[in-house]
Motif scaffolding. Sequence first.
Motif, PDB file in Angstrom:
ATOM      1  N   LYS A 227       0.826  -1.199   0.000  1.00 40.45           N
ATOM      2  CA  LYS A 227       0.000   0.000   0.000  1.00 40.45           C
ATOM      3  C   LYS A 227       0.863   1.252   0.000  1.00 40.45           C
ATOM      4  N   MET A 228       1.938   1.216   0.788  1.00 40.84           N
ATOM      5  CA  MET A 228       2.821   2.374   0.848  1.00 40.84           C
ATOM      6  C   MET A 228       3.508   2.591  -0.494  1.00 40.84           C
ATOM      7  N   ARG A 229       3.934   1.530  -1.157  1.00 37.25           N
ATOM      8  CA  ARG A 229       4.567   1.665  -2.483  1.00 37.25           C
ATOM      9  C   ARG A 229       3.563   2.200  -3.510  1.00 37.25           C
ATOM     10  N   GLU A 230       2.375   1.683  -3.417  1.00 36.24           N
ATOM     11  CA  GLU A 230       1.327   2.117  -4.342  1.00 36.24           C
ATOM     12  C   GLU A 230       1.021   3.598  -4.151  1.00 36.24           C
ATOM     13  N   MET A 231       0.950   4.030  -2.911  1.00 36.76           N
ATOM     14  CA  MET A 231       0.684   5.435  -2.615  1.00 36.76           C
ATOM     15  C   MET A 231       1.865   6.296  -3.015  1.00 36.76           C
ATOM     16  N   GLY A 232       3.085   5.790  -2.799  1.00 33.39           N
ATOM     17  CA  GLY A 232       4.272   6.531  -3.191  1.00 33.39           C
ATOM     18  C   GLY A 232       4.323   6.718  -4.693  1.00 33.39           C
ATOM     19  N   GLY A 233       3.958   5.710  -5.431  1.00 37.23           N
ATOM     20  CA  GLY A 233       3.905   5.807  -6.895  1.00 37.23           C
ATOM     21  C   GLY A 233       2.852   6.796  -7.330  1.00 37.23           C
ATOM     22  N   ASP A 234       1.690   6.793  -6.681  1.00 37.97           N
ATOM     23  CA  ASP A 234       0.624   7.737  -7.011  1.00 37.97           C
ATOM     24  C   ASP A 234       1.059   9.171  -6.740  1.00 37.97           C
ATOM     25  N   LEU A 235       1.790   9.359  -5.663  1.00 44.92           N
ATOM     26  CA  LEU A 235       2.249  10.701  -5.315  1.00 44.92           C
ATOM     27  C   LEU A 235       3.269  11.206  -6.324  1.00 44.92           C
TER      28      LEU A 235
ATOM     29  N   ALA B 170       4.152  13.907   3.056  1.00 42.73           N
ATOM     30  CA  ALA B 170       3.970  13.241   4.352  1.00 42.73           C
ATOM     31  C   ALA B 170       2.522  13.280   4.777  1.00 42.73           C
ATOM     32  N   GLN B 171       1.842  14.375   4.519  1.00 44.27           N
ATOM     33  CA  GLN B 171       0.437  14.481   4.877  1.00 44.27           C
ATOM     34  C   GLN B 171      -0.415  13.558   4.017  1.00 44.27           C
ATOM     35  N   GLN B 172      -0.049  13.439   2.756  1.00 44.22           N
ATOM     36  CA  GLN B 172      -0.804  12.562   1.869  1.00 44.22           C
ATOM     37  C   GLN B 172      -0.638  11.098   2.262  1.00 44.22           C
ATOM     38  N   VAL B 173       0.623  10.698   2.629  1.00 44.45           N
ATOM     39  CA  VAL B 173       0.867   9.300   3.039  1.00 44.45           C
ATOM     40  C   VAL B 173       0.146   9.013   4.342  1.00 44.45           C
ATOM     41  N   GLY B 174       0.188   9.956   5.270  1.00 40.77           N
ATOM     42  CA  GLY B 174      -0.487   9.775   6.558  1.00 40.77           C
ATOM     43  C   GLY B 174      -1.983   9.677   6.391  1.00 40.77           C
ATOM     44  N   ALA B 175      -2.556  10.454   5.494  1.00 36.63           N
ATOM     45  CA  ALA B 175      -3.994  10.419   5.258  1.00 36.63           C
ATOM     46  C   ALA B 175      -4.393   9.089   4.632  1.00 36.63           C
ATOM     47  N   ALA B 176      -3.552   8.575   3.759  1.00 34.87           N
ATOM     48  CA  ALA B 176      -3.867   7.306   3.105  1.00 34.87           C
ATOM     49  C   ALA B 176      -3.812   6.153   4.101  1.00 34.87           C
ATOM     50  N   LEU B 177      -2.937   6.248   5.066  1.00 36.01           N
ATOM     51  CA  LEU B 177      -2.818   5.177   6.059  1.00 36.01           C
ATOM     52  C   LEU B 177      -3.774   5.380   7.225  1.00 36.01           C
ATOM     53  N   GLY B 178      -4.482   6.493   7.245  1.00 38.21           N
ATOM     54  CA  GLY B 178      -5.413   6.732   8.329  1.00 38.21           C
ATOM     55  C   GLY B 178      -4.722   7.309   9.545  1.00 38.21           C
ATOM     56  N   GLN B 179      -3.587   7.909   9.364  1.00 37.10           N
ATOM     57  CA  GLN B 179      -2.842   8.489  10.469  1.00 37.10           C
ATOM     58  C   GLN B 179      -2.604   9.955  10.184  1.00 37.10           C
ATOM     59  N   GLU B 180      -2.368  10.653  11.240  1.00 39.69           N
ATOM     60  CA  GLU B 180      -2.059  12.059  11.088  1.00 39.69           C
ATOM     61  C   GLU B 180      -0.547  12.190  11.017  1.00 39.69           C
ATOM     62  N   ALA B 181      -0.069  12.965  10.046  1.00 37.02           N
ATOM     63  CA  ALA B 181       1.378  13.128   9.867  1.00 37.02           C
ATOM     64  C   ALA B 181       1.927  14.031  10.953  1.00 37.02           C
ATOM     65  N   LYS B 182       2.985  13.595  11.593  1.00 37.77           N
ATOM     66  CA  LYS B 182       3.643  14.381  12.630  1.00 37.77           C
ATOM     67  C   LYS B 182       5.074  14.634  12.210  1.00 37.77           C
ATOM     68  N   PRO B 183       5.553  15.836  12.433  1.00 39.88           N
ATOM     69  CA  PRO B 183       6.935  16.115  12.056  1.00 39.88           C
ATOM     70  C   PRO B 183       7.893  15.384  12.982  1.00 39.88           C
ATOM     71  N   ALA B 184       9.014  14.899  12.449  1.00 42.76           N
ATOM     72  CA  ALA B 184      10.013  14.199  13.248  1.00 42.76           C
ATOM     73  C   ALA B 184      10.827  15.216  14.022  1.00 42.76           C
ATOM     74  N   LEU B 185      11.176  14.907  15.211  1.00 44.06           N
ATOM     75  CA  LEU B 185      11.983  15.806  16.038  1.00 44.06           C
ATOM     76  C   LEU B 185      13.424  15.442  15.996  1.00 44.06           C
TER      77      LEU B 185
END
Length: 155
Positions: free
Chosen positions: A119-127, A140-155
């Motif tokens: 799913k992640m590869r498929e979404m990465g290809g779509d992006l 990052a927001q698009q991948v997080g939305a596709a996985l049902g998660q909210e994208a958070k910035p890495a610290l």
Amino acid sequence: MVQLQEIVDEHFQEGQAGPEEDDADYTDTDSEISEESEYDPSDETLAERLYALRDMVPPQTRGYIANTVSTAGNAVKSVLSFSGKTLWVISSSALLLGIPWALAWAEEQQMLEMEKEMKMREMGGDLLTAGTGSSEGSTAQQVGAALGQEAKPAL
């Protein structure tokens, strides 16, 4: 009236065959042991000392102790035998049922991870094919939305 008369047997009048009546050959065994004995108590083991004490305990008490020890020994033997059989049943059940279940569970987890990766590869290809000009936001927001998660910035 009947009268009783004692008749002395000649056999009892004669002396007894055996050692002479000389007291020089007579020795007292107690004094011989205490004075001339080669007995060394330091050579005696604990088991020999305990075995020598058996005559001090009355036969009824010895029988009671022997029966009690025998009963306790049989109980310990039974418990160990039952424990061994129980351990055998548990371990063989774990081998026959647990290992195949663990392998199937690990395979299922592997399949879920593979699906997630696909799913992640498929979404990465779509992006990548959609381009960078899309109005939906960052990648990052698009991948997080596709996985049902909210994208958070890495610290």
